[in-house]
Design a protein around this motif. Structure first.
Motif, PDB file in Angstrom:
ATOM      1  N   ASP A 219       0.835  -1.211   0.000  1.00  0.00           N
ATOM      2  CA  ASP A 219       0.000   0.000   0.000  1.00  0.00           C
ATOM      3  C   ASP A 219       0.863   1.251   0.000  1.00  0.00           C
ATOM      4  O   ASP A 219       0.558   2.236  -0.697  1.00  0.00           O
ATOM      5  N   LEU A 220       1.939   1.238   0.787  1.00  0.00           N
ATOM      6  CA  LEU A 220       2.864   2.378   0.783  1.00  0.00           C
ATOM      7  C   LEU A 220       3.531   2.538  -0.578  1.00  0.00           C
ATOM      8  O   LEU A 220       3.744   3.665  -1.050  1.00  0.00           O
ATOM      9  N   ARG A 221       3.850   1.424  -1.215  1.00  0.00           N
ATOM     10  CA  ARG A 221       4.435   1.505  -2.555  1.00  0.00           C
ATOM     11  C   ARG A 221       3.440   2.128  -3.548  1.00  0.00           C
ATOM     12  O   ARG A 221       3.835   2.922  -4.404  1.00  0.00           O
ATOM     13  N   SER A 222       2.168   1.778  -3.409  1.00  0.00           N
ATOM     14  CA  SER A 222       1.163   2.380  -4.278  1.00  0.00           C
ATOM     15  C   SER A 222       1.104   3.889  -4.082  1.00  0.00           C
ATOM     16  O   SER A 222       0.994   4.656  -5.046  1.00  0.00           O
ATOM     17  N   LEU A 223       1.204   4.323  -2.821  1.00  0.00           N
ATOM     18  CA  LEU A 223       1.173   5.753  -2.526  1.00  0.00           C
ATOM     19  C   LEU A 223       2.421   6.464  -3.025  1.00  0.00           C
ATOM     20  O   LEU A 223       2.345   7.504  -3.686  1.00  0.00           O
ATOM     21  N   LYS A 224       3.583   5.909  -2.714  1.00  0.00           N
ATOM     22  CA  LYS A 224       4.833   6.621  -2.980  1.00  0.00           C
ATOM     23  C   LYS A 224       5.306   6.485  -4.422  1.00  0.00           C
ATOM     24  O   LYS A 224       5.842   7.445  -4.988  1.00  0.00           O
ATOM     25  N   ILE A 225       5.148   5.317  -5.014  1.00  0.00           N
ATOM     26  CA  ILE A 225       5.678   5.089  -6.348  1.00  0.00           C
ATOM     27  C   ILE A 225       4.608   5.278  -7.419  1.00  0.00           C
ATOM     28  O   ILE A 225       4.774   6.090  -8.341  1.00  0.00           O
ATOM     29  N   VAL A 226       3.495   4.560  -7.284  1.00  0.00           N
ATOM     30  CA  VAL A 226       2.456   4.654  -8.311  1.00  0.00           C
ATOM     31  C   VAL A 226       1.852   6.059  -8.350  1.00  0.00           C
ATOM     32  O   VAL A 226       1.633   6.635  -9.427  1.00  0.00           O
ATOM     33  N   MET A 227       1.607   6.648  -7.158  1.00  0.00           N
ATOM     34  CA  MET A 227       1.014   7.991  -7.103  1.00  0.00           C
ATOM     35  C   MET A 227       2.052   9.100  -6.929  1.00  0.00           C
ATOM     36  O   MET A 227       1.697  10.255  -6.748  1.00  0.00           O
ATOM     37  N   GLN A 228       3.333   8.718  -6.940  1.00  0.00           N
ATOM     38  CA  GLN A 228       4.443   9.671  -6.936  1.00  0.00           C
ATOM     39  C   GLN A 228       4.418  10.616  -5.722  1.00  0.00           C
ATOM     40  O   GLN A 228       4.603  11.821  -5.852  1.00  0.00           O
ATOM     41  N   LEU A 248      -3.444  11.258  -0.057  1.00  0.00           N
ATOM     42  CA  LEU A 248      -4.215  10.253   0.678  1.00  0.00           C
ATOM     43  C   LEU A 248      -5.681  10.266   0.254  1.00  0.00           C
ATOM     44  O   LEU A 248      -6.319   9.206   0.154  1.00  0.00           O
ATOM     45  N   VAL A 249      -6.220  11.450  -0.001  1.00  0.00           N
ATOM     46  CA  VAL A 249      -7.617  11.547  -0.454  1.00  0.00           C
ATOM     47  C   VAL A 249      -7.787  10.837  -1.796  1.00  0.00           C
ATOM     48  O   VAL A 249      -8.710  10.029  -1.981  1.00  0.00           O
ATOM     49  N   ALA A 250      -6.893  11.146  -2.749  1.00  0.00           N
ATOM     50  CA  ALA A 250      -6.977  10.522  -4.073  1.00  0.00           C
ATOM     51  C   ALA A 250      -6.806   8.997  -3.962  1.00  0.00           C
ATOM     52  O   ALA A 250      -7.521   8.225  -4.621  1.00  0.00           O
ATOM     53  N   TYR A 251      -5.867   8.573  -3.128  1.00  0.00           N
ATOM     54  CA  TYR A 251      -5.639   7.143  -2.922  1.00  0.00           C
ATOM     55  C   TYR A 251      -6.895   6.460  -2.399  1.00  0.00           C
ATOM     56  O   TYR A 251      -7.289   5.385  -2.868  1.00  0.00           O
ATOM     57  N   ASN A 252      -7.560   7.083  -1.422  1.00  0.00           N
ATOM     58  CA  ASN A 252      -8.765   6.481  -0.849  1.00  0.00           C
ATOM     59  C   ASN A 252      -9.907   6.403  -1.860  1.00  0.00           C
ATOM     60  O   ASN A 252     -10.697   5.456  -1.844  1.00  0.00           O
ATOM     61  N   LEU A 253     -10.020   7.385  -2.733  1.00  0.00           N
ATOM     62  CA  LEU A 253     -11.068   7.344  -3.755  1.00  0.00           C
ATOM     63  C   LEU A 253     -10.833   6.178  -4.719  1.00  0.00           C
ATOM     64  O   LEU A 253     -11.788   5.518  -5.144  1.00  0.00           O
ATOM     65  N   ILE A 254      -9.569   5.934  -5.047  1.00  0.00           N
ATOM     66  CA  ILE A 254      -9.254   4.789  -5.907  1.00  0.00           C
ATOM     67  C   ILE A 254      -9.573   3.487  -5.178  1.00  0.00           C
ATOM     68  O   ILE A 254     -10.145   2.553  -5.750  1.00  0.00           O
ATOM     69  N   ARG A 255      -9.215   3.426  -3.901  1.00  0.00           N
ATOM     70  CA  ARG A 255      -9.516   2.232  -3.103  1.00  0.00           C
ATOM     71  C   ARG A 255     -11.020   2.001  -2.984  1.00  0.00           C
ATOM     72  O   ARG A 255     -11.487   0.858  -2.921  1.00  0.00           O
ATOM     73  N   LYS A 256     -11.795   3.065  -2.958  1.00  0.00           N
ATOM     74  CA  LYS A 256     -13.248   2.914  -2.896  1.00  0.00           C
ATOM     75  C   LYS A 256     -13.767   2.250  -4.167  1.00  0.00           C
ATOM     76  O   LYS A 256     -14.629   1.360  -4.112  1.00  0.00           O
ATOM     77  N   VAL A 272      -7.358  -7.211  -6.120  1.00  0.00           N
ATOM     78  CA  VAL A 272      -7.534  -6.319  -7.266  1.00  0.00           C
ATOM     79  C   VAL A 272      -6.289  -5.438  -7.408  1.00  0.00           C
ATOM     80  O   VAL A 272      -5.746  -4.962  -6.410  1.00  0.00           O
ATOM     81  N   SER A 273      -5.849  -5.198  -8.607  1.00  0.00           N
ATOM     82  CA  SER A 273      -4.648  -4.416  -8.857  1.00  0.00           C
ATOM     83  C   SER A 273      -4.906  -2.923  -8.663  1.00  0.00           C
ATOM     84  O   SER A 273      -5.821  -2.354  -9.287  1.00  0.00           O
ATOM     85  N   PHE A 274      -4.090  -2.280  -7.800  1.00  0.00           N
ATOM     86  CA  PHE A 274      -4.234  -0.836  -7.608  1.00  0.00           C
ATOM     87  C   PHE A 274      -3.832  -0.081  -8.875  1.00  0.00           C
ATOM     88  O   PHE A 274      -4.538   0.813  -9.337  1.00  0.00           O
ATOM     89  N   LYS A 275      -2.693  -0.459  -9.454  1.00  0.00           N
ATOM     90  CA  LYS A 275      -2.226   0.229 -10.660  1.00  0.00           C
ATOM     91  C   LYS A 275      -3.199   0.023 -11.825  1.00  0.00           C
ATOM     92  O   LYS A 275      -3.456   0.947 -12.597  1.00  0.00           O
ATOM     93  N   GLY A 276      -3.740  -1.179 -11.934  1.00  0.00           N
ATOM     94  CA  GLY A 276      -4.728  -1.438 -12.984  1.00  0.00           C
ATOM     95  C   GLY A 276      -5.972  -0.598 -12.802  1.00  0.00           C
ATOM     96  O   GLY A 276      -6.539  -0.076 -13.772  1.00  0.00           O
ATOM     97  N   THR A 277      -6.407  -0.440 -11.562  1.00  0.00           N
ATOM     98  CA  THR A 277      -7.574   0.407 -11.276  1.00  0.00           C
ATOM     99  C   THR A 277      -7.289   1.851 -11.630  1.00  0.00           C
ATOM    100  O   THR A 277      -8.121   2.550 -12.231  1.00  0.00           O
ATOM    101  N   LEU A 278      -6.118   2.336 -11.269  1.00  0.00           N
ATOM    102  CA  LEU A 278      -5.734   3.724 -11.569  1.00  0.00           C
ATOM    103  C   LEU A 278      -5.702   3.964 -13.080  1.00  0.00           C
ATOM    104  O   LEU A 278      -6.196   4.980 -13.587  1.00  0.00           O
TER     105      LEU A 278
END
Length: 279
Positions: A219-228, A248-256, A272-278
């Protein structure tokens, strides 16, 4: 948003009926300005002008849906800037019956005792400086026993009233867990927990839960790397904090979106893939 998604999640996504909070820490850097350097100084081992201002973060994720429930941001070095110190500022988030899942940085006596005082349980990796001997204590099974940890001396950050309110000793359960990692040798770790009933919380269930602690790293990798989010761009501390929380707001909306899709498809959201969802 993150808390609402967690509350609305199907009960089957929870671990044995408990809300599990996956806690982990990391660092982020920011634009190299005088204002940012004053509030979040660069690492002292670097020459001035050769490093970026750096901040420590602690994030509390929902294990069930992966959303951020709360986060803290502070200086990288100095008194009360460690990950466990930052996490203590987030204790108001916790509810009775919650389970905190974390690594060895959160396994100190006072960390466990303060959570237990609020009716919150812990499943954490035992610190390497504490010895383990499964021949002592109350045996519950193979490499599974109860032991009593005595209260250490009062730390400087704790008031005398807080210290007196804690018990003189803490009964904890120690379980040896095998953590397989693809491409690496299987690791053996000792997990410490305040979930003492071996019938309700078997060693196998605790092992399975601790293996999922790795989800916080992902999850931290999704925040720091995928979402820069690893390198923030704002030039003042106030704007840096705004930028951090907007990530964090944008991350939570994607998680929703991921949770809604998972519920509709009848699968767990962590598959489910976070990067695929994004994308």
């Amino acid at each position: 948003t993150g808390r609402q998604v967690d509350e609305d999640a199907p009960r089957s996504w929870r671990w044995l009926g408990h809300r599990v909070l996956n806690v982990d820490g990391s660092t982020i850097t920011m634009a190299d300005t005088a204002a940012n350097q004053a509030e979040y100084p660069q690492q002292p081992t670097q020459k001035r002008g050769c490093g970026f201002p750096i901040a420590r973060i602690v994030v509390v994720f929902s294990l069930a849906v992966g959303t951020v429930l709360e986060a803290a941001l502070g200086k990288y070095q100095g008194k009360q800037t460690g990950e466990n110190s930052l996490f203590r500022t987030l204790h108001p988030l916790l509810q009775e019956g919650d389970v905190v899942l974390a690594d060895r940085y959160f396994s100190g006596w006072f960390d466990l005792a303060l959570l237990r005082q609020g009716g919150v349980h812990s499943v954490v990796r035992k610190h390497q400086l504490r010895a383990t001997d499964f021949r002592i204590g109350q045996r519950l099974g193979r490499h599974d026993h109860l032991v009593r940890w005595r209260k250490p001396q009062r730390p400087a950050w704790m008031s005398q009233e807080q210290y007196a309110a804690l018990p003189d000793s803490l009964t904890v359960r120690e379980v040896r867990v095998l953590v397989p990692q693809k491409g690496f040798r299987t690791k053996e770790v000792i997990v410490v927990t305040t979930l003492l009933d071996p019938q309700t919380y078997s060693a196998a269930e605790l092992a399975m839960l601790y293996r999922r602690r790795w989800q916080a790293e992902l999850d931290l990798r999704s925040l720091k790397i995928v979402m820069q989010m690893d390198q923030l761009r704002c030039k003042t501390p106030h704007r840096v904090r705004n930028e951090f929380y907007m990530h964090l707001v944008a991350y939570n909306l994607i998680r929703k979106v991921m949770a809604m899709a998972a519920a509709q498809a009848g699968v767990e959201p962590w598959t489910v893939s976070f990067k695929g969802t994004l994308q």
